[in-house]
Design an enzyme around this catalytic site. Structure first.
Site, PDB file in Angstrom:
ATOM      1  CG  ASP A 212      -2.266   0.642   0.938  1.00 37.56           C
ATOM      2  OD1 ASP A 212      -2.279   1.868   0.823  1.00 37.56           O
ATOM      3  OD2 ASP A 212      -3.285  -0.064   0.823  1.00 37.56           O
TER       4      ASP A 212
ATOM      5  CG  HIS B 176      -5.591   2.903   1.686  1.00 43.62           C
ATOM      6  ND1 HIS B 176      -5.177   1.728   1.117  1.00 43.62           N
ATOM      7  CD2 HIS B 176      -6.917   2.954   1.503  1.00 43.62           C
ATOM      8  CE1 HIS B 176      -6.229   1.107   0.603  1.00 43.62           C
ATOM      9  NE2 HIS B 176      -7.291   1.822   0.829  1.00 43.62           N
TER      10      HIS B 176
ATOM     11  CB  SER C 187      -9.532  -0.921   0.144  1.00 40.53           C
ATOM     12  OG  SER C 187     -10.293   0.164   0.553  1.00 40.53           O
TER      13      SER C 187
END
Length: 523
Positions: free
Chosen positions: A53, A94, A256
């Site tokens: 990520d 994230h 996600s």
């Protein structure tokens, strides 16, 4: 052009003495059955995961004790520290949120708790910059004998018009991980199925979720429905439950949250049985995922092996307890060696297709019977095809198996106006899992768009059957579907939802998404 699914925050909900995580008794019960696994003392110990990520804030109070530097690297800046870049233009949260979902500490009363709260977690910083084939390959193939599970919530742009898959190097990294990772048992690659629902996208055109090597995970809302952002495709294997804040449905996020949640559940299975192969785990997911809690959605079909499957949800909602129970090394038998049978017609001549037209190709096969690579029990099926067409998004492709299971391999995408067609693209389906592939397959390519100027042709195709020469042991008896509430072993139906004490934890994990599962920790 890769994109991650970004968002602004998530709450874990905990309700005292209960596994029921609904806000209203009229909602269906969506429960991933994690708590019974924790109660057996299985919490992810000895399993290493990494999140591919935008970096990992490894000194975060919730993550630090489970942080694994050997599962971490920064391929954007080429150094061993995956710490995210924070500045006024960009906050990379994230990857940290995804890692928290997997491995947040259980006992510090901070944000919440990870699904596999005693696993080790690392981060690969690779999305914060130009993402090249080499960077993807380095990330997918990072330290494959130390890392057990890779969680990825990114892929080609979810814009409804992109067709893209792993490049040559990334594909090699997948193959190496499958063949050599985890000491030859195979790396576990968990992939989010994509968030392009609003753009009319579908994951048939995403070569990462469409790969036989990845476990593609979708989402269900708290209402037990397919969320607005979810994509349909025939490669999705299973679903976890995530839910939106109503006020945030304008932001583009979603599945996600589901991939790391699934990765955490798979870590529980690997603690129970570290010898599971990558294919063992896919079989166990297929055999234990729950159809019943999502049964009110359209699109369910029973395939020729008696399995319920849906383009939005795969084989259903992950059930951590059933998954871990079936993984038990005392009773689990490894699935037989994988075989691959390729069916083609060397005399095939390119065939023309026009608007309002249809091409039907009948494909008789004995599925390599009598040969070393005979397939009698299917796993993945691929149709590799090259198609020229003036407007790619108007094409619709279905594949019908000899048992009569019809699968949509490609659905129309209104935004895809490309004239590039498909070049040796692998359309993959899991919908015929467990079927006997011998007989006549039917491939149908149609255009019902009404764009009368459309024209093109199918240049070539081949059908690739993946599976085993004998039925895996666990499939020798039919799958029995138990009504969902019967497996809850709880006392939930009698409680008044409004009277139950709610404790909200604000967790730094993922987006306009809420995960609804409880965080009661066994003493």
């Amino acid at each position: 052009s890769l994109q991650a699914s970004h968002g602004q925050g998530l709450r874990f909900m905990s309700q005292s003495h209960s596994q029921d995580t609904r806000t209203s008794s009229s909602l269906p019960k969506l429960d991933l059955h994690v708590i019974p696994v924790w109660e057996k003392g299985i919490t992810g110990k000895g399993v290493v995961l990494t999140v591919l990520d935008d970096g990992l804030e490894w000194n975060h109070t919730d993550i630090y004790s489970n942080y694994d530097a050997a599962a971490s690297y920064d391929f954007n800046d080429n150094d061993p520290d995956p710490f995210p870049r924070y500045d006024s233009t960009n906050e990379n949260k994230h990857g940290t949120r995804c890692a928290g979902e997997i491995a947040m500490q259980a006992d510090n009363n901070k944000c919440g708790v990870g699904v596999a709260y005693n696993s080790k977690v690392g981060g690969i910083r690779m999305l914060d910059g130009i993402v090249t084939d080499a960077i993807e390959a380095s990330s997918i193939g990072f330290n494959p004998n130390h890392v057990d599970i890779y969680s990825a919530s990114w892929g080609p742009n979810d814009d409804g018009k992109t067709v893209e898959g792993p490049g040559r190097l990334a594909q090699k990294a997948f193959e190496y991980g499958i063949q050599k990772g985890r000491g030859g048992k195979g790396s576990i690659f968990v992939w989010a199925s994509g968030n392009g629902g609003r753009q009319g996208d579908n994951c048939d055109c995403d070569g990462y979720t469409d790969s036989i090597f990845t476990i593609s995970i979708s989402s269900a809302s708290q209402q037990g429905l397919s969320p607005w952002y979810a994509e349909k495709c025939s490669s999705t294997l299973a679903t976890t439950s995530a839910d939106l804040h109503n006020e945030c449905t304008q932001t583009h996020t979603g599945t996600s949250a589901s991939a790391p949640l699934a990765a955490g559940i798979f870590a529980l299975a690997l603690e129970q049985n570290p010898n599971l192969t990558w294919r063992d785990l896919q079989h166990i997911v297929v055999w234990t995922s729950e159809f019943d809690p999502l049964a009110n959605n359209p699109g369910w079909k029973r395939n020729g092996a008696g399995l319920m499957v849906n383009s939005r949800f795969g084989f259903g909602l992950l059930n951590a307890k059933a998954l871990v129970d079936l993984s038990d090394p005392a009773t689990w038998t490894h699935v037989p060696e994988k075989k691959q049978c390729i069916v083609r017609d060397d005399s095939f001549q390119p065939r023309e297709l026009k608007a309002s037209g249809e091409i039907t190709i009948e494909i008789p096969t004995k599925a390599c019977v009598g040969q070393e690579n005979a397939v009698h029990s299917l796993e993945h099926v691929q149709v590799e095809a090259s198609i020229e067409y003036t407007r790619r998004g108007d094409l619709h492709i279905t594949l019908t198996s000899p048992a009569g299971t019809t699968t949509v391999l490609l659905a129309e995408r209104e935004r895809d106006t490309s004239a590039n067609g498909f070049k040796n693209w692998d359309f993959m389906s899991v919908h015929t899992w467990g079927e006997d592939p011998a007989g006549i397959w039917t491939l149908k390519i149609t255009d019902t768009s009404g764009h009368m100027e459309n024209k093109g042709r199918i240049l070539n195709w081949k059908l690739i059957l993946h599976g085993t020469s004998e039925k895996p042991k666990h499939m020798k008896k039919p799958r029995v579907y138990i009504p969902y509430n019967a497996v809850q072993n709880d006392r939930r139906g009698v409680e008044h939802m409004d009277d139950m004490m709610e404790v909200s934890y604000r967790a730094g994990v993922l987006g306009t998404v809420q995960l609804w599962y409880t965080v009661e920790i066994p003493s």
